[in-house]
Design a protein around this motif. Sequence first.
Motif, PDB file in Angstrom:
ATOM      1  N   ASP A 274      -7.116  -4.623   7.335  1.00  0.00           N
ATOM      2  CA  ASP A 274      -8.538  -5.523   6.625  1.00  0.00           C
ATOM      3  C   ASP A 274      -7.386  -6.333   5.191  1.00  0.00           C
ATOM      4  N   ASP A 275      -6.669  -5.785   4.624  1.00  0.00           N
ATOM      5  CA  ASP A 275      -5.799  -6.463   3.065  1.00  0.00           C
ATOM      6  C   ASP A 275      -5.114  -7.163   4.210  1.00  0.00           C
ATOM      7  N   ALA A 276      -4.459  -7.279   5.208  1.00  0.00           N
ATOM      8  CA  ALA A 276      -3.373  -7.484   5.951  1.00  0.00           C
ATOM      9  C   ALA A 276      -3.947  -9.243   6.375  1.00  0.00           C
ATOM     10  N   ALA A 277      -4.987  -9.136   6.921  1.00  0.00           N
ATOM     11  CA  ALA A 277      -6.033  -9.969   7.490  1.00  0.00           C
ATOM     12  C   ALA A 277      -5.764 -11.557   6.898  1.00  0.00           C
ATOM     13  N   PRO A 278      -5.500 -12.489   7.273  1.00  0.00           N
ATOM     14  CA  PRO A 278      -5.167 -13.656   6.731  1.00  0.00           C
ATOM     15  C   PRO A 278      -7.332 -14.301   6.097  1.00  0.00           C
TER      16      PRO A 278
ATOM     17  N   LEU B  77      -5.844   2.556   7.832  1.00  0.00           N
ATOM     18  CA  LEU B  77      -5.671   1.721   8.818  1.00  0.00           C
ATOM     19  C   LEU B  77      -5.889   0.785   8.547  1.00  0.00           C
ATOM     20  N   SER B  78      -7.785   0.913   8.254  1.00  0.00           N
ATOM     21  CA  SER B  78      -8.852  -0.478   8.296  1.00  0.00           C
ATOM     22  C   SER B  78      -8.158  -0.999   7.324  1.00  0.00           C
TER      23      SER B  78
ATOM     24  N   SER C 150       0.855  -1.364  -0.044  1.00  0.00           N
ATOM     25  CA  SER C 150       0.277  -0.574   0.311  1.00  0.00           C
ATOM     26  C   SER C 150       0.852   1.271   0.123  1.00  0.00           C
ATOM     27  N   LYS C 151       2.084   1.041   0.269  1.00  0.00           N
ATOM     28  CA  LYS C 151       2.797   2.300   0.367  1.00  0.00           C
ATOM     29  C   LYS C 151       2.390   3.409   1.262  1.00  0.00           C
ATOM     30  N   LEU C 152       1.809   2.920   2.625  1.00  0.00           N
ATOM     31  CA  LEU C 152       0.983   3.755   3.668  1.00  0.00           C
ATOM     32  C   LEU C 152       2.477   3.480   4.834  1.00  0.00           C
ATOM     33  N   CYS C 153       2.621   3.824   6.011  1.00  0.00           N
ATOM     34  CA  CYS C 153       2.957   3.743   7.466  1.00  0.00           C
ATOM     35  C   CYS C 153       1.970   3.123   8.235  1.00  0.00           C
TER      36      CYS C 153
END
Length: 66
Positions: free
Chosen positions: A58-62, A53-54, A18-21
Amino acid sequence: MSGASSPCIRICVIDPASKLCEGCGRTLQEIAQWSRLTETERLSIMATLEERLSSLRDDAAPRRST
């Protein structure tokens, strides 16, 4: 600049996709320009960070298979 609003929580890790912190939700460009932005510009960006951040979480959740 003392007293300027900042969302930084000192978890400075940039998500490669995402290129987000991962700590504050800002982009590298926003982080680099932060001290030069007006307070109104900072607050405008900060208003979007919770949603960013949400989405990042969500994208990182398995994914569960059903």
